[in-house]
Design a protein around this motif. Structure first.
Motif, PDB file in Angstrom:
ATOM      1  N   ASP A   1      -5.509   6.740   1.609  1.00  0.00           N
ATOM      2  CA  ASP A   1      -5.556   6.629   0.319  1.00  0.00           C
ATOM      3  C   ASP A   1      -6.779   7.282  -0.363  1.00  0.00           C
ATOM      4  O   ASP A   1      -6.391   7.546  -1.715  1.00  0.00           O
ATOM      5  CB  ASP A   1      -5.890   5.025   0.180  1.00  0.00           C
ATOM      6  CG  ASP A   1      -4.569   4.310   0.450  1.00  0.00           C
ATOM      7  OD1 ASP A   1      -3.535   4.765   0.392  1.00  0.00           O
ATOM      8  OD2 ASP A   1      -4.863   2.749   0.831  1.00  0.00           O
TER       9      ASP A   1
ATOM     10  N   MET B   1      -5.592   0.927  -2.801  1.00  0.00           N
ATOM     11  CA  MET B   1      -6.800   0.737  -1.926  1.00  0.00           C
ATOM     12  C   MET B   1      -7.512  -0.921  -2.073  1.00  0.00           C
ATOM     13  O   MET B   1      -8.122  -1.109  -1.106  1.00  0.00           O
ATOM     14  CB  MET B   1      -7.957   1.675  -2.735  1.00  0.00           C
ATOM     15  CG  MET B   1      -7.484   3.004  -2.605  1.00  0.00           C
ATOM     16  SD  MET B   1      -8.634   4.078  -3.037  1.00  0.00           S
ATOM     17  CE  MET B   1      -9.825   4.120  -2.018  1.00  0.00           C
TER      18      MET B   1
ATOM     19  N   ILE C   1      -3.052   4.115  -7.355  1.00  0.00           N
ATOM     20  CA  ILE C   1      -3.821   4.334  -6.199  1.00  0.00           C
ATOM     21  C   ILE C   1      -4.937   3.163  -5.963  1.00  0.00           C
ATOM     22  O   ILE C   1      -5.207   2.799  -4.929  1.00  0.00           O
ATOM     23  CB  ILE C   1      -4.587   5.824  -5.933  1.00  0.00           C
ATOM     24  CG1 ILE C   1      -4.812   5.848  -4.398  1.00  0.00           C
ATOM     25  CG2 ILE C   1      -5.516   6.041  -6.828  1.00  0.00           C
ATOM     26  CD1 ILE C   1      -3.842   5.716  -3.479  1.00  0.00           C
TER      27      ILE C   1
ATOM     28  N   GLY D   1       1.016   3.973  -2.887  1.00  0.00           N
ATOM     29  CA  GLY D   1       0.468   5.119  -2.390  1.00  0.00           C
ATOM     30  C   GLY D   1       1.519   6.170  -2.888  1.00  0.00           C
ATOM     31  O   GLY D   1       1.152   7.387  -3.455  1.00  0.00           O
TER      32      GLY D   1
ATOM     33  N   CYS E   1       0.711  -1.324   0.136  1.00  0.00           N
ATOM     34  CA  CYS E   1       0.095   0.078  -0.104  1.00  0.00           C
ATOM     35  C   CYS E   1       0.847   1.055   0.024  1.00  0.00           C
ATOM     36  O   CYS E   1       0.523   2.237  -0.884  1.00  0.00           O
ATOM     37  CB  CYS E   1      -0.928   0.100   1.201  1.00  0.00           C
ATOM     38  SG  CYS E   1      -2.259  -1.258   1.238  1.00  0.00           S
TER      39      CYS E   1
END
Length: 887
Positions: free
Chosen positions: A798, A783, A779, A760, A756
C-alpha cells in the motif's frame, strides 16, 4: 616411439632420444604446470593464474590466450604431445616411466633412494621463467629431494658407512645451512667414524649459525644428540625402519583439495566419508607421495571397523601388530603395558601411522603416540567426533566426485574415445553412480569387459536394478559395503535410515524427519546426527539432511513402501504450508485441506518472515510433493500445495515459471470448486510470466464457475485479478471498469483483505490514468483497513502505491517517505520484484528533488533486480537511468 619428460632440472622433452624444442615463455610455463600435476585435471583458472603469475587480464582475454598457448605447445610437441583437453581444463597424460618426477617417486617408494637421487640434474625447472611456479611449486620439490637425501644418508649410516659420508655431508650442510637434519647426520657420521671432537665442533658451528641467522638455538633433536656425544652414549644404528603402506588404487583422479589438506602440518587427521567414497585411496595416494618425509618409516593397519566377516580389531591386538612392525621382539601380554610400550617406541621417531577403517574413537585412542614427530591419519565411515573435540584432530570429509573428476575416472579405465563416442550416455552413467568412486570403478570395470556393447545399454541396466548392476561378484558389492554400516546401527537409528527413502523430496529438516518417523523432534535430531556421524546421511547445511542417491536406493530396498510414514510426512507438509499461508495472508484459502488423520503436529509460524523463509527452504520438496501425492491417489493433499503457494510466489517471483507447471499438473485432479480456485491463481502466474491472454481466458472460466454456483467470493477474486491482466495489456479503461465491478461484490462480502485489494487495484489504475486525487482517496481508504489487519506485507505494498500517488501530486517529500517504508518492507520480506518497483519510483522522486547521486543508486538497484528477474519493465527503467546519467 619413446617419449621422456624431465622436470628435475631444466625442463626438457625427448622423443626417441632426440630433444624436442619447446617454445620458451608461456608454453614453458604451461607444460611445467601440467607435468608437475601429471595425470591430474588442472582447471583453466589454475593455468591462467600460473601463466600470468596471479595477475591475468580480463577472464575472456586470458581464456582465449590460454587456448592459443595450448595450441602452440601441442604443435611444438608433435608426436610427444601429452596434453588432453577436458571440460573446464586440461591434463597431461603421462605413463609413469615417461616423467622423471614420477620415476623418482616410484623409486623412493620401492626404497631405491640412491637411484632416485641420481635422477636430479640441478634446480628443478631452472629454465622456466615463472615467479609463481618457483614460489609455490618448486620449493616443495626441493624439500622432497632433500628429504630423500636425508633418508638415503640415514640408511647408509645404518649400514656402517659413516666415514664415507662425512665429505658428502659437509657439502650438504654448506648448501643447506639451516636444515638441522643434515647437521644431525654430519654429527653422527663424525662420531661414528671416531671424530668425537669434530662432531662437537659441528654442533657449535650450527648453534652459532642459527643464533646469528634466526636468533634461535638448535632444536631438541640436535641438543639431545649433542648431550649424547658429550657422554659418549650415542645409540647404535640399525633399528628397524618399517615400510608397510599398501599399493595405491589404479587410475586415481581428483581430490586435489583433500590432498592439500592432508599436506597441512598437523599431528592427527581423520579422513571420513560414506562407504565407497575413496577414503583409503586418498589417504594412501597422499601417504605414498610423502613417505620420504618420514625417515623412520610408515606403519599401516586395517582396523576392520566395517566388515561383514570380521569384528573390529581390538586395540590391544592392534598395538601388538604395530609393535611387531617396529621391530619389538617381546610384546607384553597386558593391554595397558602394550599401549605404554607403543608410545615409548614411537617417542623419538619421525614416522607415518595410517589407521584404516576405524569403527569408533575408542578403537583409536589407545594407539595414539605421545610423540610430535609421528603423523597419524585415521580413516573411518564415522566422523570420530571425539578425536576432533578431545585430541584436536583435523577432520577431512570426502564427498562425491564432481562430474569432471568422475568422468576422468571412467576415462582412465575405458579410454576417452569410448566416452567421446557416447557423451550423453557417459554423463548419465556418472549421474547414476552419484559421484561415488567405488560405484564408478565397478561400472567401469564391468563396461570394460564388453568393448562392443553400447554405453546406453549399461545406463538401462543401472536404471532397472541399480545396486544389482553395481556389484562385481569377484571383488566388490556396493550393496554389501552399505550393509556393513547399516548393521552397525542401533534399532532406532536403523529405522530412521529405512524411513528416509519414503520422503519424496531432495532433503528434509528435523521437523519433517520427526513427522516421517512419528517421533519427537529432539529424538529425530539425535537419530539423524548418528546417521550423519556414520555417513549414511549427509548434512550439507545446518539442520537439513539428505541421502546420497545410492544410499537412498539401498534404504528403499530395506523399507519397502511404508504408507503410514508417507501419510505422516505428507500431511505434515500440507498442513504446515496452510499455516505458512495464513501467516502470510492472515486468512484461510478457497480450498479445504480437511482433517489430520496421521496424528502429526504441523509447524506453526510466528511471523510472515518466518513463513517465507520456511517456504523458500522447502521449495524443492513442495514441488516434489505434488507428483508423489498424485501417485498415491491422495489428490486432496496434492491440490493443497499449489492452492496455498500463491502468497509465497508473490515474494519469491523467480519460482513462478516452475509453479505454472505445478498448477497445470494438479488441475485435473481437483474438484470443480478446487479447479476454480486453482485457475484463479494460475491466471495470476500467467500474468507474471507475460501470458496475459491465457490469464484473461483462465479467469473467464473462473467467473463462469462462480456465477454458476453463486460463489460471490470467487467472483470477487476473479474480477480483482482480471484488473491486473487488463492493466498489463495496456487496456486501462477495461481495467478500471472491472475494478469498479469487483468493488461492488467486495462491499457485499465485507472482507478486509478483499477490501484492501479492491481499493489498492483501483488506486493503481487511477495513477496510471493520471487521476491522482481519486487515487489518493482510494489508497488512503485501503490503508485504513490494512492497519487493522496487521499485515506487514499488505502495508508495504500500500505504501508503494501511496508513494506513486503522492509523486503524481508533486508531494515529493511525502512520496519519498512512503516509498522508503515500502522499500524497507520489500527488502525484509525478500519481495525482489516489488523492491525493484519501489526503487524505480524512489529514483524518480529523488531525481526530481535534485538528489542525483541518490537517485542513480536507486535506479541502478531497480535495473539490477529487474535484469535478474527478466522483468518486462526493465527497458523503461534503463532509459530513465541513461537519461539521468547523461544529465
Amino acid at each position: 616411439m619413446r617419449v621422456e619428460y624431465r622436470v628435475l632440472g631444466p625442463l626438457e622433452v625427448f622423443l626417441d632420444g632426440e630433444p624436442v624444442a619447446v617454445p620458451a615463455g608461456r608454453c614453458h610455463v604451461l607444460l611445467a604446470v601440467l607435468l608437475l600435476r601429471a595425470n591430474r585435471f588442472v582447471t583453466v583458472d589454475q593455468l591462467v593464474d600460473h601463466l600470468w603469475d596471479g595477475a591475468p587480464p580480463s577472464a575472456d582475454r586470458a581464456h582465449k590466450t590460454l587456448q592459443m598457448v595450448v595450441r602452440r605447445l601441442r604443435v611444438a610437441l608433435g608426436e610427444a604431445d601429452c596434453v588432453r583437453t577436458l571440460p573446464g581444463g586440461y591434463q597431461a597424460v603421462i605413463d609413469p616411466d615417461q616423467l622423471d618426477l614420477l620415476r623418482f617417486r616410484a623409486l623412493v617408494s620401492s626404497g631405491d633412494l640412491g637411484v632416485a637421487s641420481a635422477l636430479w640434474r640441478g634446480a628443478p625447472l631452472s629454465n622456466v621463467q615463472a615467479e609463481r611456479l618457483h614460489r609455490e611449486d618448486v620449493p616443495p620439490l626441493h624439500d622432497e629431494r632433500l628429504t630423500v637425501l636425508e633418508r638415503r644418508v640415514e640408511a647408509d649410516l645404518d649400514r656402517g658407512l659413516a666415514g664415507e659420508l662425512v665429505s658428502e655431508l659437509r657439502t650438504l650442510v654448506a648448501e643447506n645451512p639451516l636444515r638441522e637434519t643434515f647437521w644431525r647426520l654430519l654429527m653422527l657420521a663424525l662420531y661414528r667414524s671416531g671424530q668425537q671432537s669434530e662432531a662437537l665442533r659441528a654442533y657449535q658451528e650450527v648453534r652459532t649459525l642459527l643464533v646469528d641467522e634466526l636468533g634461535v638455538d638448535p632444536g631438541p633433536v640436535l641438543r639431545e644428540l649433542h648431550e649424547q656425544i658429550l657422554r659418549a652414549e650415542v645409540p647404535e644404528s640399525g633399528r628397524q625402519v618399517p615400510r608397510q603402506l599398501p599399493a595405491v588404487v589404479r587410475s586415481f583422479v581428483g581430490r586435489d583439495a583433500e590432498l592439500g589438506l592432508l599436506d597441512e602440518p598437523v599431528g592427527l587427521t581423520v579422513v571420513h566419508g560414506v562407504g565407497g567414497i575413496g577414503k583409503t585411496a586418498v589417504t594412501l595416494q597422499w601417504a605414498r607421495a610423502v613417505r620420504d618425509r618420514f625417515p623412520d618409516g610408515d606403519l599401516y593397519l586395517n582396523l576392520r571397523g566395517f566388515e561383514a566377516d570380521a569384528a573390529p580389531v581390538d586395540p590391544a591386538v592392534a598395538a601388538e601388530i604395530l609393535l611387531i612392525g617396529l621391530g619389538v621382539d617381546e610384546v607384553p601380554a597386558n593391554p595397558e603395558a602394550r599401549f605404554a610400550l607403543l608410545r615409548t617406541t614411537l617417542n623419538d621417531r619421525r614416522l607415518l601411522l595410517v589407521l584404516d577403517n576405524a569403527a569408533a574413537s575408542s578403537q583409536v585412542v589407545p594407539l595414539l603416540p605421545g610423540a610430535a614427530g609421528v603423523r597419524v591419519v585415521v580413516t573411518s565411515r564415522n566422523q570420530l567426533r571425539a578425536l576432533v573435540s578431545r585430541y584436536d584432530a583435523t577432520a577431512i570429509e570426502l564427498r562425491q566426485l564432481d562430474f569432471p573428476d568422475a568422468r576422468l575416472l571412467l576415462a582412465a579405465v575405458l579410454g576417452e574415445q569410448r566416452l567421446d563416442a557416447e557423451p550423453d550416455a557417459a554423463r548419465e552413467i556418472v549421474q547414476r553412480c552419484g559421484g561415488l568412486p567405488l560405484a564408478l570403478r565397478v561400472v567401469a570395470e564391468r563396461v570394460a569387459r564388453f568393448p562392443d556393447t553400447s554405453l546406453r545399454e549399461f545406463v538401462a541396466e543401472l536404471d532397472n536394478a541399480r545396486l544389482d548392476a553395481l556389484s562385481d561378484f569377484d571383488d566388490v558389492d556396493v550393496r554389501a559395503v552399505f550393509s556393513w554400516s547399516y548393521r552397525a546401527l542401533d534399532d532406532e537409528s536403523a529405522r530412521m535410515f529405512r524411513l528416509l527413502s519414503v520422503h519424496f523430496g531432495p532433503d528434509l529438516d528435523v521437523s519433517a524427519a520427526a513427522a516421517l518417523a512419528g517421533v519427537p523432534i529432539a529424538q529425530a535430531r539425535r537419530l539423524l546426527e548418528r546417521l550423519v556421524a556414520d555417513h549414511l546421511v549427509q548434512s550439507r547445511s545446518p539442520g537439513r539432511y539428505d541421502l546420497h542417491d545410492l544410499l537412498c536406493t539401498y534404504s528403499a530396498e530395506l523399507s519397502g513402501d511404508d504408507e503410514q510414514a508417507a501419510r505422516r510426512v505428507m500431511e505434515w507438509y500440507a498442513f504446515t504450508l496452510v499455516n505458512a499461508f495464513e501467516a502470510l495472508q492472515g486468512v484461510g484459502n478457497l480450498t479445504s485441506v480437511g482433517e489430520i488423520t496421521s496424528g502429526v503436529r504441523p509447524r506453526e509460524f510466528g511471523s510472515a518472515t518466518e513463513a517465507i523463509s520456511w517456504a523458500r527452504d522447502e521449495w524443492h520438496n513442495l514441488k516434489a510433493f505434488v507428483p508423489a501425492a498424485i501417485a498415491r491417489g491422495w489428490t486432496t493433499l496434492a491440490v493443497q500445495v499449489p492452492a496455498h503457494l500463491s502468497r509465497y510466489l508473490n515474494v519469491d517471483s523467480g519460482r513462478r515459471p516452475e509453479a505454472v507447471e505445478l498448477f497445470e499438473r494438479v488441475l485435473p485432479h481437483g474438484t470443480e470448486k478446487e479447479q476454480a480456485a486453482l485457475r484463479n491463481k494460475l491466471a495470476s502466474l500467467y500474468d507474471h510470466c507475460g501470458r496475459f491472454t491465457d490469464a484473461v481466458r483462465t479467469r473467464q472460466e473462473v467467473l463462469r464457475y462462480a456465477r454458476k454456483f453463486g460463489d460471490r467470493r470467487a467472483e470477487a477474486v476473479a474480477l480483482l485479478n482480471t484488473v491486473g491482466s487488463y492493466e498489463r495489456m495496456g487496456d486501462l479503461e477495461s481495467a478500471l471498469a472491472t475494478s469498479r465491478e469487483a468493488h461492488v461484490v467486495v462491499t457485499e462480502l465485507g472482507e478486509d483483505y478483499l477490501e484492501c485489494s479492491s481499493r489498492g487495484n483501483t488506486a493503481l489504475i487511477l495513477n496510471l490514468l493520471g487521476r491522482y486525487e481519486e487515487a489518493l482517496a482510494e489508497i488512503t481508504a485501503a490503508m485504513a483497513v490494512s492497519k487493522t489487519m496487521s499485515s506487514e506485507v499488505r502495508q508495504a505494498r500500500d505504501h508503494l502505491v501511496l508513494g506513486e500517488t503522492l509523486a503524481g501530486l508533486d508531494r515529493l517529500n511525502e512520496a519519498e517517505h512512503a516509498l522508503r517504508i515500502a522499500l524497507d518492507g520489500m527488502v525484509r520480506f525478500g519481495d525482489r520484484e516489488n523492491e525493484g518497483d519501489a526503487s524505480r519510483h524512489l529514483g524518480g522522486v529523488l531525481a526530481r528533488l535534485g538528489r542525483r547521486d541518490e537517485a542513480l543508486t536507486a535506479l541502478r538497484r531497480a535495473v539490477e533486480l529487474w535484469r535478474d528477474l527478466r522483468d518486462d519493465r526493465l527497458g523503461e527503467v534503463e532509459e530513465q537511468l541513461v537519461e539521468l546519467e547523461a544529465g
